[in-house]
Every structure is written in C-alpha cells, then in structure tokens.
Write an enzyme that holds these catalytic residues in place. Structure first.
Site, PDB file in Angstrom:
ATOM      1  N   CYS A 164     -59.581  31.844   2.696  1.00 47.28           N
ATOM      2  CA  CYS A 164     -59.165  33.156   2.758  1.00 47.28           C
ATOM      3  C   CYS A 164     -59.690  34.125   3.670  1.00 47.28           C
ATOM      4  O   CYS A 164     -60.793  34.606   3.431  1.00 47.28           O
ATOM      5  CB  CYS A 164     -58.950  33.649   1.353  1.00 47.28           C
ATOM      6  SG  CYS A 164     -58.438  35.143   1.089  1.00 47.28           S
ATOM      7  N   CYS A 167     -60.392  37.587   2.426  1.00 47.49           N
ATOM      8  CA  CYS A 167     -61.334  37.696   1.275  1.00 47.49           C
ATOM      9  C   CYS A 167     -62.770  37.839   1.956  1.00 47.49           C
ATOM     10  O   CYS A 167     -63.717  38.517   1.459  1.00 47.49           O
ATOM     11  CB  CYS A 167     -61.307  36.656   0.248  1.00 47.49           C
ATOM     12  SG  CYS A 167     -59.771  36.102  -0.301  1.00 47.49           S
ATOM     13  N   ASP A 168     -62.966  36.690   2.724  1.00 47.26           N
ATOM     14  CA  ASP A 168     -64.270  36.397   3.138  1.00 47.26           C
ATOM     15  C   ASP A 168     -64.666  36.973   4.912  1.00 47.26           C
ATOM     16  O   ASP A 168     -65.645  36.560   4.965  1.00 47.26           O
ATOM     17  CB  ASP A 168     -64.520  34.881   3.040  1.00 47.26           C
ATOM     18  CG  ASP A 168     -64.558  34.471   1.585  1.00 47.26           C
ATOM     19  OD1 ASP A 168     -64.793  35.316   0.795  1.00 47.26           O
ATOM     20  OD2 ASP A 168     -64.208  33.496   1.210  1.00 47.26           O
TER      21      ASP A 168
END
Ligand code: NAP
Length: 353
Positions: A164, A167-168
């Site tokens: 992701c 997200c990261d």
C-alpha cells in the site's frame, strides 16, 4: 529507514486506522434474521443501506481488523460521484456505515470464521463463537492483495515490504523504491511513490505494461520512474530491513542484485472466498459465480456483490452498485419465498428481470 508503523493484518494488507468502538455481541443470537451481510466495503454497506430501508434489519459482519475494506487505507477518492472536491477513503466508509446504521443496520466488528449455506436457514459463525442465523446472506468479502510468495516477503513485511503506497510511501522519503507489477495498480503506485522516493524502479515480468495506455504514458514520461523489463523478483533480501532484491531475467535466466530500501507489491488481488470453497460455485480464479446479471449465487438465498465477484471493474462505485443489486435481489427473494413461491421460481423471477 523509518519503520512503517502500520502492522500488516491477516490479509497481507495494512491494518486500518482507528475503528469505531466494537458493538458488544451476545454469545448466542437465536433470532432468524432476514439478512446477514458478510463484509463491509462499499458493497456491504450499500447492501445494508438498501436492506435497512426495506425494513429487513440487516446484520453486517464488518470484520475485526479490516472493517470498511480497502478504502480504509486509501487517501483521496476523487472518482466517487457526489464529491466534487473528492473525499478521504475512511471518511467515505464512515459515512456509508453511519447511513446504514441510521436506518437500523447493526454492525458487528468480528470476523466470520464459518458459513453454512445449505438449507433455508443460513448460519454465520464469528470468531468469538457467536452464531447468526438468517434467511438470506449477502457476501461482500472483497479481495486481498496477491503476494509474490518469495523468500524475504513475509519476514520483511512492515520492514520495507508493503502492499500500500498511500499507507507506507511516506516512510521511504529520499530512498530507493522498487514496485513490482505491470498493471494499473503498479503504475499508479509507482507514480504516487515518486513524490517520496529518490528513485522508483518498476519491475515487470514482461516487456510491455498491462496498464491502460494513458497511465502507462504518464508513467513513462516521469523522470523519477525507471523500468526493469522481463524481470521477476526471486527474493527480497535484508537482515531486519529491506536492503535489496534479487532479480531474474525471464529471457536469459540471469540473476542480479538490485539495492533498494523498499518493495511495493502491486500484482493484483485474490478474492476472499476461502470460507466458501466447496459451498457455492467459484470460478477458476476463486471469484463467486453469479447467475446472469443478478447477484444470485449457485446457492438459493445467498447473494454476492463487490470485488468478490468482479474481475474487471473493481471500483468503489461499481461495488456499491452491485451491493444495491444484491439488496434488491434478496428483498425480492424473501418476498417470493414468504409468499410460497417455489425456490427455483423465486430465483428465476429475479434473474429474469
Ligand atoms: P492486474 O491488472 O491484474 O495486473 C497485475 C499485474 O501484476 C500484471 O501486470 C501481472 O503481470 C503482474 N503479476 C501478476 N502476478 C505476478 C507475479 N506472481 N509476479 C510478477 N508479476 C505478477 O491488477 P491491477 O493492476 O491490480 O488492476 C486490477 C483492476 O483494477 C484492473 O481492471 C485495473 O484497470 C483496475 N485499476 C484501475 C485503476 C485506475 O483506473 N486508477 C487503478 C488500479 C487498478 P502480466 O501483465 O504479465 O500478467
């Protein structure tokens, strides 16, 4: 390297951020509900809104860790109609949930661990042991990230291996990033990651992208993005964080090591149908097969919607659309069977519409 703070959940995806407080479950629920919805993405909550408004008092088994589905780990959603300025994924899902609850849907934050589909009364067992019984089920369990299944992938997940970018990606500011895959997801993730990375290298196993032409052109014009063609990743290397990947040339078979700080896998999805194997018809890739354009599965009284059915479109709005269809199919099914119409005729009635 900054440590990505999001733990990976059982699906291999990042665990979602804050969830609403869990609803206390009774250990045993003896009611035979009109409908239980398993899954809580756009399809599940839309089915909940429609069935709640039809006074079917739906129970939504939302999941313990991943309630709200994939959009809980997305930032801007710019293509969901009705939000001209866009909306954050978690906010969209909270809105859908609240809309369903406003009409009487009950949302349960537990995982389903067993589904019994045969017979007139279906049974859904949760991981805390609660069993819900219902005359109809709507399955909207979505899909999980596909994994490479190579050395280093599990041990370094959360330590540089991610599924992701939104997200990261932030954790790899000014670092080297590898993205694996050649479809729209890989290209989208790679393009997004150029905001953070010193460099982004997209590794694809063939010499041509599967991604749509417009996205491919945009990616190829991006100066921070480079491509490694005809290459598969055979291992992800590093002691306690990602340090490199080993690549194998799919034409010559030659291997080489490419240093990197992060590996983002974007090689598609797998439908979440493990609980359904052998219980209803799945296609070769594990997606639920529905009858015609309806949401009827091969088991009367069991309906399916969203990404667990859809190979092709996989958009929040298409999932929501099929969630609506499933609610209407279930409502008609229940009305027909309550009126004494034969099971086969009740299926045919809906499918023929
Ligand atoms: P996809 O289209 O199925 O592409 C998966 C990619 O991963 C393919 O290039 C495939 O290679 C590669 N791959 C699969 N297994 C692999 C393995 N074991 N090792 C190495 N590579 C592997 O999946 P997707 O990109 O997630 O897209 C899914 C759907 O969502 C598509 O319909 C897409 O258009 C849509 N989508 C749209 C957008 C957008 O419009 N903004 C964004 C994301 C996704 P091969 O090409 O060799 O098969």
């Amino acid at each position: 390297m900054s440590q990505p703070i999001q733990a990976l959940n059982i699906l291999g995806g990042p665990a979602p951020v804050a969830q609403p407080a869990p609803v206390a479950n009774t250990p045993q629920d003896d009611t035979i509900h009109e409908v239980v919805i398993v899954g809580s993405g756009p399809a599940g909550y839309t089915a909940a809104i429609y069935t709640a408004r039809a006074d079917m008092k739906p129970i939504v088994i939302a999941g313990a860790l991943d309630a709200g589905g994939a959009l809980m780990t997305t930032t801007d959603v710019e293509n969901f109609p009705g939000f001209p300025e866009g909306i954050q994924g978690p906010e969209l899902m909270t809105n859908l949930q609240e809309q369903a609850e406003r009409f009487g849907a009950e949302v349960i934050y537990e995982d389903a661990v067993d589904l019994q589909l045969a017979g007139e009364v279906k049974r859904v067992t949760l991981d805390d042991g609660t069993v819900y019984q219902a005359k109809s089920l709507i399955i909207t369990t979505g899909s999980a990230y596909r994994k490479l299944g190579i050395d280093g992938e599990e041990t370094l997940s959360g330590k540089g291996v991610s599924w992701c970018a939104t997200c990261d990606g932030f954790f790899f500011k000014d670092q080297e990033i590898v993205v694996v895959g050649g479809g729209d997801s890989a290209v989208e993730e790679a393009t997004f990651l150029t905001r953070f990375g010193k460099s982004v290298t997209l590794v694809h196993r063939r010499d041509a992208l599967r991604a749509s032409k417009i996205m491919a052109r945009r990616a190829e014009a991006d100066p921070k993005l480079s491509f490694v063609w005809n290459s598969e990743v055979v291992s992800i290397n590093g002691a306690d964080k990602v340090e490199s990947v080993t690549l194998r040339d799919t034409v010559t078979g030659q291997e080489r090591v490419l240093p990197t700080n992060a590996v983002f896998e974007a090689i598609g999805h797998l439908p979440r149908t493990d609980l359904l194997r052998g219980k209803l018809e799945l296609d070769d890739e594990g997606y639920i097969v529905c009858t015609g354009r309806s949401t009827h599965t091969s088991v009367p009284g069991v309906f399916a919607a969203g990404d667990v059915v859809d190979h092709t479109y996989r958009q929040a709005i298409t999932a929501a659309g099929t969630g609506c269809q499933a609610a209407l199919d279930a409502e008609r099914w229940l009305a027909d069977t309550a009126a004494g119409i034969d099971v086969e005729d009740a299926v045919a009635h809906t499918v023929a519409q």
